[in-house]
Design a protein around this motif. Structure first.
Motif, short mmCIF file in Angstrom:
data_model
loop_
_atom_site.label_atom_id
_atom_site.label_comp_id
_atom_site.label_asym_id
_atom_site.label_seq_id
_atom_site.Cartn_x
_atom_site.Cartn_y
_atom_site.Cartn_z
N TYR A 297 0.85 -0.95 -0.28
CA TYR A 297 0.25 0.09 -0.12
C TYR A 297 0.47 1.01 0.29
O TYR A 297 2.10 1.55 1.05
CB TYR A 297 -0.75 -0.49 1.32
CG TYR A 297 -1.49 1.44 1.38
CD1 TYR A 297 -2.94 1.82 0.74
CD2 TYR A 297 -1.21 2.23 2.73
CE1 TYR A 297 -3.46 2.80 0.53
CE2 TYR A 297 -1.88 3.09 1.70
CZ TYR A 297 -3.10 4.01 1.81
OH TYR A 297 -3.90 5.32 1.72
N TRP A 298 0.25 2.06 -0.73
CA TRP A 298 0.97 3.60 -0.41
C TRP A 298 -0.21 4.52 -0.19
O TRP A 298 -0.81 4.33 -0.69
CB TRP A 298 2.14 3.90 -1.93
CG TRP A 298 1.07 3.50 -3.53
CD1 TRP A 298 0.91 2.55 -3.85
CD2 TRP A 298 0.20 4.91 -4.64
NE1 TRP A 298 0.18 2.87 -4.45
CE2 TRP A 298 0.13 4.05 -5.20
CE3 TRP A 298 0.87 6.22 -3.79
CZ2 TRP A 298 -0.45 5.34 -5.73
CZ3 TRP A 298 0.68 7.51 -4.69
CH2 TRP A 298 -0.36 6.33 -5.88
N ASN A 299 0.86 5.75 -0.24
CA ASN A 299 0.10 6.83 0.08
C ASN A 299 0.77 7.74 -0.43
O ASN A 299 2.39 8.37 -0.40
CB ASN A 299 -0.89 7.03 1.12
CG ASN A 299 0.02 7.52 2.24
OD1 ASN A 299 0.63 8.13 2.70
ND2 ASN A 299 -0.44 7.32 3.19
N ALA A 300 0.38 9.63 -0.78
CA ALA A 300 1.26 10.65 -1.10
C ALA A 300 0.03 11.79 -0.28
O ALA A 300 -0.42 11.63 -0.26
CB ALA A 300 1.54 10.48 -2.66
N ASN A 301 1.63 12.47 -0.10
CA ASN A 301 1.58 14.27 1.09
C ASN A 301 1.85 15.02 -0.14
O ASN A 301 3.29 14.90 -0.64
CB ASN A 301 1.93 13.73 2.01
CG ASN A 301 1.06 12.87 2.96
OD1 ASN A 301 -0.04 12.38 2.85
ND2 ASN A 301 1.17 12.52 4.59
N VAL A 302 1.76 16.45 0.21
CA VAL A 302 2.41 16.99 -0.86
C VAL A 302 3.27 18.31 0.35
O VAL A 302 3.01 18.27 1.12
CB VAL A 302 1.83 18.44 -1.29
CG1 VAL A 302 2.28 19.07 -2.09
CG2 VAL A 302 0.73 17.64 -2.47
N ALA A 303 4.47 18.79 -0.24
CA ALA A 303 5.81 19.24 1.38
C ALA A 303 6.08 20.17 -0.19
O ALA A 303 6.16 20.77 -0.95
CB ALA A 303 6.08 18.30 1.60
N SER A 304 5.78 21.87 0.77
CA SER A 304 6.54 22.81 -0.13
C SER A 304 7.48 23.81 0.89
O SER A 304 6.91 24.05 2.00
CB SER A 304 4.74 23.85 -0.57
OG SER A 304 5.00 24.67 -1.07
#
Length: 372
Positions: A297-304
């Motif tokens: 399983y995988w997921n994605a977050n956004v970092a800025s």
């Protein structure tokens, strides 16, 4: 008048142009140079300005430690190309869970096997901590500075029972206060589930964790008046999360196959106009082929930060940095991403009673961090 230092530079230049740019650990060491530096760098005005210059970094958690599951908390700075084994720990281990983050302060929940559970506020930079005993029956929605009183407050969620129904409600609690929690109600037509908030313009912003319709609005909590309102959001067909992007708001979501990340950016805060700025195709096939695991399983977050937009992809005990072109930038083993961020601070607070930031022991603790 600014007096020249032995190197020929005025003290004002040394303090406000050089020392203020140092990381906290180096700044504390510089206090041993002379009394002038110690006094100037201990002043609250200086410490606030120093904190403002620190980078805001994404917080990640350790998913494995040796052969055991771990919940070590760390920050990750992609600009420094920091390898996994040099990540700086900012929290203790042994069943510690992060609940909120604001201005270099963390709210942690300690789970005890002997049923002794507790919340506490913690500054990872100075290793100061203090228990919070009033929160065991609440969910923490967010932490914020209350500008009119200079207090740090928690926005809490609780179900209030009456004779007819189970009613959702919110309370406000000031850190270090012995006053009872103040009930402020619940926003009309609001979703019960919220993600980590984004603080901007004296307000906390959430996008609901689970959508009931495509036109779900952004929920806004004004931290000055301590009241709720709503903000227009783009039409998003799947669940989405908010993040801060160059002093404005962003919303990101994945498509149903979890391979495309769409990123909207708020063009105008007042008129609530959003723009679909990025559509990122994640290199999932490359990641799965490289690590030979097609079922994880995988997921994605956004970092800025500092103009950069990167995606943090968690996959089978690995953390990947992916840029907006869908290119794999870096990988780190044993960590997964959170939606919290951390910005180091040496600013003192009255609700801490265990340690003073001017004490020389602070430097020793930072050099040899220990769990408590």
């Amino acid at each position: 008048m600014a007096t020249p230092h032995s190197c020929g530079l005025p003290e004002e230049i040394i303090i406000w142009e050089i020392l203020i740019r140092l990381p906290p650990k180096s700044l504390l060491r510089c206090r041993a140079v002379c009394r002038v530096w110690r006094h100037a760098t201990s002043h609250r005005q200086f410490l606030l300005a120093h904190h403002a210059r620190q980078p805001s970094l994404p917080i990640v958690f350790s998913s494995i430690h040796g052969n055991e599951i771990s919940n070590t908390i760390a920050t990750l700075d992609h600009r420094a190309a920091v390898p996994q084994d040099q990540l700086q720990p900012i929290g203790p281990r042994d069943q510690i869970f992060l609940e909120a983050s604001c201005d270099g302060l963390l709210i942690l929940y300690k789970y005890g096997t002997d049923a002794k559970h507790c919340f506490f506020v913690y500054n990872p930079t100075t290793r100061q901590h203090s228990p919070i005993r009033q929160l065991l029956r609440f969910n923490i929605m967010g932490m914020y500075p209350h500008r009119p009183t200079s207090e740090y407050r928690l926005l809490l969620q609780k179900r209030y029972m009456d004779s007819s129904q189970d009613q959702i409600g919110c309370c406000v609690f000031a850190l270090g206060s012995d006053q009872p929690l103040r009930y402020i109600g619940w926003p009309e037509k609001a979703s019960e589930w919220f993600t980590v908030p984004v603080r901007m313009r004296d307000s906390l912003h959430w996008y609901p964790m689970y959508l009931s319709r495509q036109t779900e609005p952004v929920m806004v909590f004004d931290t000055v008046s301590e009241s709720f309102r709503q903000m227009r959001a783009p039409a998003i067909p799947t669940k989405a999360c908010m993040f801060e992007m160059d002093d404005t708001l962003g919303i990101y979501s994945c498509n149903t196959t979890l391979e495309i990340v769409n990123i909207w950016v708020l063009q105008n805060y007042k008129s609530e106009v959003w723009n679909l700025k990025y559509r990122v195709a994640l290199p999932i096939a490359e990641i799965r082929e490289k690590f030979d695991d097609h079922d994880a399983y995988w997921n994605a977050n956004v970092a800025s930060g500092n103009g950069d937009v990167l995606l943090l992809v968690s996959f089978n005990h690995w953390l990947f940095y992916v840029d907006t072109d869908g290119k794999l930038v870096a990988s780190f083993q044993g960590f997964y991403a959170s939606r919290f961020r951390h910005k180091q601070t040496l600013v003192p607070h009255t609700f801490f009673t265990t340690l003073d930031v001017n004490d020389v022991r602070t430097l020793n603790l930072m050099s040899h961090p220990k769990a408590f």
